[in-house]
Design an enzyme around this catalytic site. Sequence first.
Site, PDB file in Angstrom:
ATOM      1  N   PRO A   1     -66.574 -30.120 103.218  1.00 12.91           N
ATOM      2  CA  PRO A   1     -65.426 -30.027 104.218  1.00 12.91           C
ATOM      3  C   PRO A   1     -64.731 -28.611 104.125  1.00 12.91           C
ATOM      4  O   PRO A   1     -64.392 -28.061 103.405  1.00 12.91           O
ATOM      5  CB  PRO A   1     -64.475 -31.122 103.695  1.00 12.91           C
ATOM      6  CG  PRO A   1     -64.915 -31.485 102.297  1.00 12.91           C
ATOM      7  CD  PRO A   1     -66.542 -31.244 102.417  1.00 12.91           C
ATOM      8  N   ASN A   2     -64.389 -28.606 105.457  1.00 11.39           N
ATOM      9  CA  ASN A   2     -63.295 -27.232 105.737  1.00 11.39           C
ATOM     10  C   ASN A   2     -64.197 -25.909 105.596  1.00 11.39           C
ATOM     11  O   ASN A   2     -63.533 -24.884 106.103  1.00 11.39           O
ATOM     12  CB  ASN A   2     -62.174 -27.081 104.771  1.00 11.39           C
ATOM     13  CG  ASN A   2     -61.631 -28.407 104.963  1.00 11.39           C
ATOM     14  OD1 ASN A   2     -60.854 -28.789 105.916  1.00 11.39           O
ATOM     15  ND2 ASN A   2     -61.159 -28.861 103.673  1.00 11.39           N
TER      16      ASN A   2
ATOM     17  N   ARG B   1     -59.502 -19.700 107.235  1.00 14.03           N
ATOM     18  CA  ARG B   1     -59.339 -20.457 106.135  1.00 14.03           C
ATOM     19  C   ARG B   1     -58.690 -19.661 105.135  1.00 14.03           C
ATOM     20  O   ARG B   1     -59.497 -18.977 104.163  1.00 14.03           O
ATOM     21  CB  ARG B   1     -60.184 -21.504 105.733  1.00 14.03           C
ATOM     22  CG  ARG B   1     -59.837 -22.303 104.714  1.00 14.03           C
ATOM     23  CD  ARG B   1     -60.947 -23.175 104.177  1.00 14.03           C
ATOM     24  NE  ARG B   1     -60.757 -23.986 103.099  1.00 14.03           N
ATOM     25  CZ  ARG B   1     -61.364 -24.380 102.194  1.00 14.03           C
ATOM     26  NH1 ARG B   1     -62.766 -24.526 102.306  1.00 14.03           N
ATOM     27  NH2 ARG B   1     -60.915 -25.397 101.180  1.00 14.03           N
TER      28      ARG B   1
ATOM     29  N   TYR C   1     -60.616 -16.888 100.373  1.00  8.92           N
ATOM     30  CA  TYR C   1     -61.933 -17.139 100.904  1.00  8.92           C
ATOM     31  C   TYR C   1     -62.589 -15.673 101.551  1.00  8.92           C
ATOM     32  O   TYR C   1     -63.654 -15.993 101.900  1.00  8.92           O
ATOM     33  CB  TYR C   1     -62.200 -18.350 101.638  1.00  8.92           C
ATOM     34  CG  TYR C   1     -61.967 -19.647 100.913  1.00  8.92           C
ATOM     35  CD1 TYR C   1     -62.861 -19.984  99.863  1.00  8.92           C
ATOM     36  CD2 TYR C   1     -60.772 -20.315 101.202  1.00  8.92           C
ATOM     37  CE1 TYR C   1     -62.508 -21.246  99.089  1.00  8.92           C
ATOM     38  CE2 TYR C   1     -60.452 -21.387 100.403  1.00  8.92           C
ATOM     39  CZ  TYR C   1     -61.425 -21.888  99.283  1.00  8.92           C
ATOM     40  OH  TYR C   1     -60.996 -23.114  98.696  1.00  8.92           O
TER      41      TYR C   1
ATOM     42  N   ASN D   1     -72.744 -26.330  98.464  1.00  4.89           N
ATOM     43  CA  ASN D   1     -71.236 -26.293  98.264  1.00  4.89           C
ATOM     44  C   ASN D   1     -70.736 -27.277  98.816  1.00  4.89           C
ATOM     45  O   ASN D   1     -70.363 -27.664  99.876  1.00  4.89           O
ATOM     46  CB  ASN D   1     -70.656 -24.992  99.148  1.00  4.89           C
ATOM     47  CG  ASN D   1     -69.469 -24.759  98.660  1.00  4.89           C
ATOM     48  OD1 ASN D   1     -68.696 -25.417  98.156  1.00  4.89           O
ATOM     49  ND2 ASN D   1     -68.886 -23.423  99.149  1.00  4.89           N
TER      50      ASN D   1
ATOM     51  N   ALA E   1     -64.308 -29.342  98.421  1.00  2.33           N
ATOM     52  CA  ALA E   1     -63.512 -30.575  97.736  1.00  2.33           C
ATOM     53  C   ALA E   1     -64.101 -31.608  97.305  1.00  2.33           C
ATOM     54  O   ALA E   1     -64.006 -32.242  96.086  1.00  2.33           O
ATOM     55  CB  ALA E   1     -62.338 -30.623  98.488  1.00  2.33           C
TER      56      ALA E   1
ATOM     57  N   GLU F   1     -75.623 -25.887  92.824  1.00  3.57           N
ATOM     58  CA  GLU F   1     -74.326 -26.036  93.062  1.00  3.57           C
ATOM     59  C   GLU F   1     -73.626 -24.535  93.333  1.00  3.57           C
ATOM     60  O   GLU F   1     -73.885 -23.625  92.388  1.00  3.57           O
ATOM     61  CB  GLU F   1     -73.514 -26.807  92.325  1.00  3.57           C
ATOM     62  CG  GLU F   1     -72.078 -26.877  92.346  1.00  3.57           C
ATOM     63  CD  GLU F   1     -71.250 -27.476  91.409  1.00  3.57           C
ATOM     64  OE1 GLU F   1     -71.973 -27.936  90.335  1.00  3.57           O
ATOM     65  OE2 GLU F   1     -70.048 -27.379  91.416  1.00  3.57           O
TER      66      GLU F   1
ATOM     67  N   HIS G   1     -70.246 -22.022  94.920  1.00  4.74           N
ATOM     68  CA  HIS G   1     -68.993 -21.973  95.497  1.00  4.74           C
ATOM     69  C   HIS G   1     -68.652 -20.302  95.625  1.00  4.74           C
ATOM     70  O   HIS G   1     -69.246 -19.595  94.980  1.00  4.74           O
ATOM     71  CB  HIS G   1     -68.073 -22.399  94.217  1.00  4.74           C
ATOM     72  CG  HIS G   1     -67.958 -23.883  93.939  1.00  4.74           C
ATOM     73  ND1 HIS G   1     -67.636 -24.696  94.721  1.00  4.74           N
ATOM     74  CD2 HIS G   1     -68.685 -24.420  92.793  1.00  4.74           C
ATOM     75  CE1 HIS G   1     -68.086 -25.850  94.271  1.00  4.74           C
ATOM     76  NE2 HIS G   1     -68.629 -25.765  93.076  1.00  4.74           N
TER      77      HIS G   1
ATOM     78  N   ARG H   1     -59.365 -21.263  89.072  1.00  7.83           N
ATOM     79  CA  ARG H   1     -58.001 -21.702  90.231  1.00  7.83           C
ATOM     80  C   ARG H   1     -57.112 -22.718  89.671  1.00  7.83           C
ATOM     81  O   ARG H   1     -56.978 -22.872  88.449  1.00  7.83           O
ATOM     82  CB  ARG H   1     -58.795 -22.008  91.573  1.00  7.83           C
ATOM     83  CG  ARG H   1     -59.378 -20.732  92.177  1.00  7.83           C
ATOM     84  CD  ARG H   1     -60.095 -21.162  93.312  1.00  7.83           C
ATOM     85  NE  ARG H   1     -59.267 -21.409  94.344  1.00  7.83           N
ATOM     86  CZ  ARG H   1     -59.606 -22.040  95.459  1.00  7.83           C
ATOM     87  NH1 ARG H   1     -60.863 -22.086  95.851  1.00  7.83           N
ATOM     88  NH2 ARG H   1     -58.487 -22.319  96.289  1.00  7.83           N
TER      89      ARG H   1
HETATM   90  C1  DQA Z   1     -64.949 -24.218  97.219  1.00  7.00           C
HETATM   91  C2  DQA Z   1     -63.968 -24.429  95.847  1.00  7.00           C
HETATM   92  C3  DQA Z   1     -63.518 -25.962  96.343  1.00  7.00           C
HETATM   93  O1  DQA Z   1     -62.499 -25.825  95.154  1.00  7.00           O
HETATM   94  C4  DQA Z   1     -62.746 -26.114  97.700  1.00  7.00           C
HETATM   95  O2  DQA Z   1     -62.293 -27.291  97.600  1.00  7.00           O
HETATM   96  C5  DQA Z   1     -63.714 -25.493  98.583  1.00  7.00           C
HETATM   97  C6  DQA Z   1     -64.406 -24.172  98.697  1.00  7.00           C
HETATM   98  C7  DQA Z   1     -65.717 -22.693  97.034  1.00  7.00           C
HETATM   99  O3  DQA Z   1     -66.470 -22.621  97.882  1.00  7.00           O
HETATM  100  O4  DQA Z   1     -64.867 -21.818  96.520  1.00  7.00           O
HETATM  101  O5  DQA Z   1     -63.509 -26.124  99.717  1.00  7.00           O
HETATM  102  O6  DQA Z   1     -66.275 -24.913  97.131  1.00  7.00           O
END
Ligand code: DQA
Length: 144
Positions: free
Chosen positions: A10-11, A18, A23, A74, A77, A98, A100, A107
Amino acid sequence: MTKVLVLNGPNLSRLGTREPDVYGHATFDDLRAACESEGLALSLDVDVRQTDDEAELIHWLHEAATNSNPVVLNPAAFTHYSYAVRDACALRTAPLIEVHLTNPASREDFRHTSVVAAVASGTIAGFGLNSYLLALRAIAEMPS
Ligand code: DQA
């Protein structure tokens, strides 16, 4: 050619606008283009997808398990609380990395837990778009 699913939660479609201070300014299209170009260089058939929907992400993980496709994931959340995504990752029949963009360990406290990490082959975090490219390189170098 090995097919690799690059799955995003998501997002992440909102990259570029964003929280750019967190990011960066690269968009999701930039992420897709970078992964596709790295895939070409590594002779991997890279399929980049994004969803805000937990069920859709789980269905894609099932598809990867059925077809033995390596996955770069990825979970966004979902990383921090989705046992359903974690269980779908555990079904894997090929490497699953995985990734990120940011380094969740540096964080907020709620980001320090990954429920996915224990069932992944490994985790790459904190290198922006390069986290994905490093994961694709790791997959290309794994014995099949
Ligand atoms: C994320 C880190 C997560 O905590 C966050 O909720 C994201 C992006 C990252 O790529 O840094 O949506 O996965």
